[in-house]
Write a protein that holds these residues in place. Structure first.
Motif, short mmCIF file in Angstrom:
data_model
loop_
_atom_site.label_atom_id
_atom_site.label_comp_id
_atom_site.label_asym_id
_atom_site.label_seq_id
_atom_site.Cartn_x
_atom_site.Cartn_y
_atom_site.Cartn_z
N GLN A 289 0.85 -1.20 0.00
CA GLN A 289 0.00 0.00 0.00
C GLN A 289 0.89 1.25 0.00
O GLN A 289 1.95 1.27 0.63
N VAL A 290 0.43 2.28 -0.72
CA VAL A 290 1.18 3.53 -0.79
C VAL A 290 0.24 4.69 -0.48
O VAL A 290 -0.99 4.57 -0.56
N TYR A 291 0.85 5.83 -0.12
CA TYR A 291 0.13 7.09 0.10
C TYR A 291 0.67 8.13 -0.87
O TYR A 291 1.84 8.06 -1.29
N PHE A 292 -0.16 9.09 -1.23
CA PHE A 292 0.25 10.16 -2.13
C PHE A 292 0.14 11.49 -1.40
O PHE A 292 -0.94 11.87 -0.95
N LEU A 293 1.24 12.20 -1.30
CA LEU A 293 1.31 13.44 -0.52
C LEU A 293 1.77 14.60 -1.40
O LEU A 293 2.79 14.49 -2.09
N CYS A 294 0.99 15.70 -1.35
CA CYS A 294 1.42 16.96 -1.95
C CYS A 294 1.64 17.95 -0.81
O CYS A 294 0.68 18.59 -0.34
N PRO A 295 2.86 18.08 -0.30
CA PRO A 295 3.09 18.91 0.89
C PRO A 295 2.88 20.40 0.64
O PRO A 295 2.44 21.12 1.55
N THR A 296 3.16 20.88 -0.57
CA THR A 296 3.06 22.33 -0.81
C THR A 296 1.62 22.80 -0.85
O THR A 296 1.32 23.93 -0.44
N HIS A 297 0.71 21.97 -1.34
CA HIS A 297 -0.69 22.36 -1.41
C HIS A 297 -1.54 21.67 -0.34
O HIS A 297 -2.75 21.87 -0.28
N GLY A 298 -0.91 20.84 0.47
CA GLY A 298 -1.58 20.31 1.65
C GLY A 298 -2.69 19.31 1.38
O GLY A 298 -3.83 19.54 1.79
N ILE A 299 -2.37 18.20 0.73
CA ILE A 299 -3.33 17.11 0.61
C ILE A 299 -2.58 15.79 0.63
O ILE A 299 -1.51 15.67 0.03
N ILE A 300 -3.13 14.81 1.35
CA ILE A 300 -2.53 13.48 1.42
C ILE A 300 -3.62 12.44 1.24
O ILE A 300 -4.67 12.50 1.88
N PHE A 301 -3.36 11.52 0.33
CA PHE A 301 -4.28 10.40 0.10
C PHE A 301 -3.79 9.23 0.96
O PHE A 301 -2.75 8.61 0.64
#
Length: 543
Positions: free
Chosen positions: A437-449
């Protein structure tokens, strides 16, 4: 009838009756044990009336050709005439076993649907009248499931009988003979198997399965029954009611089927991430969410929902203005459960996931690679849910590299990708919910799946909670490693708090897009709270 209890180690105790009947040969499977790697495993379903010594006779035949019984299960509470067992044997030995079982009338390779007949006859008040009636029934080869007679009633000659008969021609012939001699009332006559009682429970259950998965050959259904019986055996050893297990399995399939078409619905959020990209969250009726990152030049899908919802999802996408499938060029999959990747194969888009997810799909075992890999519950549940949900995984998906590029908290960063001007990191989990399992993170725009590791359970409606509880019951835990799952949740919550602090000067919070439930944000008290408006989508014919 008597029962013999045999201890087969990990499989627990199994009860077998001294019965006679038919044995269903099923598809052979290879055994991984190196001590028996030159033999196959064969599954049999034996349907037997009570007759001492019959099972011993079958066992003697199996033994005579060097066959070894490795699993036996019988439970009178479920079906008083059905026994499940598995043997290992060399192919040539198995062929001889089949021949000998066929010769004594034990071997059957079909799954007939007995008809159900309930009727009343009025007997003359004279010695032997009931005996004569039963002689007709026995001669027709019918099994009596119910009989009721008491001469002290107002209609003292009335006898009510329920029968199960495999051939409708036999029923017609029997009725003709009875009508010629007795006053006769037909109370119920059914040839679909729906009215059968529990004396043929597995036949009824097989017909219910056929209704859920469509037309299927008897051999396939018998193999599926063997697998499902193994779940029942395991959960029974853990103290669960076998009938509740069967009910949960059927409710899983029925719920999926009954939430498609004009009964489909979804709860939808639409949240801008910046001036160019928005995220849409579609909470499906059952199973995991579908997310769409809608950018000017393309739409990027994260997880796909169950395959059974594909057509409904396409109509929903069109309703929200993202129905052009040509815009969906990439699909990113968090893990290999059917409710997260089971529709990916329907899309003409590049799918990307972890290489271990690809292996889980190939092996058809959601517990592959974990400490629960040998769990019968996990393996058979994967088979059942894939069937019910029309599992259509991606063909030849691309895989993320597994070399660590950096770290986020306890999670390795193994890849990166961009959607328009949003840069995402792919975080590799510890394998608590599922290997790979993996997670997807966009730290600059603040969203994590966060996939199925972090979910706002409070945002789930009662129907979704009930559906999710079925899987919990059937596999005892949807996490293949509960200790690691707890570590992952703790680490993700800490990572999200850190991002909230970083984003605080901008007035934003980190959005948590869980595998189920609403897109949420972490409250100061540490609770996940849904963000923005949520609307209910219904298909046009249901509005």
């Amino acid at each position: 009838m008597y029962r013999i209890e045999l201890d087969y180690g990990k499989g627990g105790f199994a009860c077998i009756p001294a019965l006679k009947g038919g044995v269903f040969p099923l598809c052979p499977r290879k055994i991984n044990n190196p001590q028996v790697n030159r033999v196959n495993k064969y599954s049999f379903v034996a349907r037997m009336p009570d007759r001492p010594g019959a099972l011993h006779r079958a066992a003697e035949i199996i033994k005579s050709y060097s066959g070894n019984i490795i699993r036996v299960q019988y439970d009178r509470r479920i079906d008083p005439a059905t026994v499940f067992f598995e043997v290992v044997a060399a192919p040539e030995g198995y062929a001889r076993i089949k021949e000998d079982l066929h010769a004594i009338g034990y071997l059957q390779e079909s799954l007939p649907t007995p008809g159900f007949l309930k009727f009343s006859v009025y007997l003359p008040h004279e010695p032997g009248s009931l005996f004569d009636l039963l002689t007709y029934i026995t001669g027709a080869g019918a099994n009596i499931a119910y009989i009721d007679f008491d001469e002290r009633r107002q209609d003292p000659g009335r006898v009510t009988i329920s029968l199960s008969v495999e051939e409708s021609e036999v029923v017609d012939s029997l009725l003709d003979r009875l009508k010629s001699r007795y006053r006769l009332e037909i109370l119920e006559y059914d040839t679909t198997g729906e009215k059968l009682d529990d004396t043929v429970f597995y036949v009824r259950f097989a017909q219910a399965l056929r209704g859920l998965i469509g037309s299927a050959e008897d051999e396939f259904l018998l193999s599926l029954l063997q697998d499902i019986n193994h779940i029942v055996q395991e959960l029974n050893n853990l103290g669960q009611d076998p009938k509740e297990v069967f009910d949960c399995i059927l409710r899983t399939g029925k719920t999926l089927r009954e939430t498609t078409g004009d009964r489909f619905y979804a709860d939808v959020q639409r949240i801008p991430l910046n001036d160019a990209v928005e995220v849409l969250c579609f909470q499906m009726p059952c199973g995991g969410n579908i997310f769409m990152l809608n950018a000017p030049e393309e739409s990027v899908m994260i997880d796909t929902g169950y395959g059974i919802y594909h057509q409904d999802a396409l109509r929903m996408f069109q309703h929200y203005g993202i129905g052009d499938q040509g815009r969906i060029r990439r699909i990113y999959i968090t893990h290999a459960d059917a409710d997260h990747c089971g529709a990916a194969g329907f899309f003409d888009a590049k799918a990307c996931t972890h290489p271990w997810s690809v292996e889980i799909i190939r092996r058809a075992n959601r517990a592959y690679g974990s400490r629960s890999e040998s769990s019968i519950l996990e393996e058979v549940y994967t088979t059942v849910i894939n069937l019910f949900s029309h599992f259509t995984p991606p063909e030849n998906p691309e895989t993320f590299p597994t070399e660590r590029l950096a770290s986020r908290s306890i999670f390795p960063v193994i890849a990166r990708f961009a959607v328009h001007d949003l840069e995402f990191e792919v975080l590799e989990s510890l394998g608590g919910h599922m290997h790979g399992q993996v997670y997807f993170l966009c730290p600059t725009h603040g969203i994590i799946f966060t996939s199925d590791t972090l979910i706002n359970f409070g945002s789930l409606d009662d129907d979704r909670k009930r559906y999710n509880s079925l899987a919990d019951f059937l596999v005892t835990s949807v996490n293949v490693d509960s200790e690691r799952a707890r570590q992952e949740r703790t680490a993700l919550l800490g990572l999200i708090r850190d991002l909230d602090e970083e984003l605080a000067p901008t007035g934003r919070r980190c959005l948590v897009a869980g595998g189920h439930g609403a897109i949420s944000a972490l409250s100061p008290e540490g609770r996940l709270e849904a963000v923005g408006p949520i609307e209910r989508y219904l298909p046009r014919e249901a509005r």
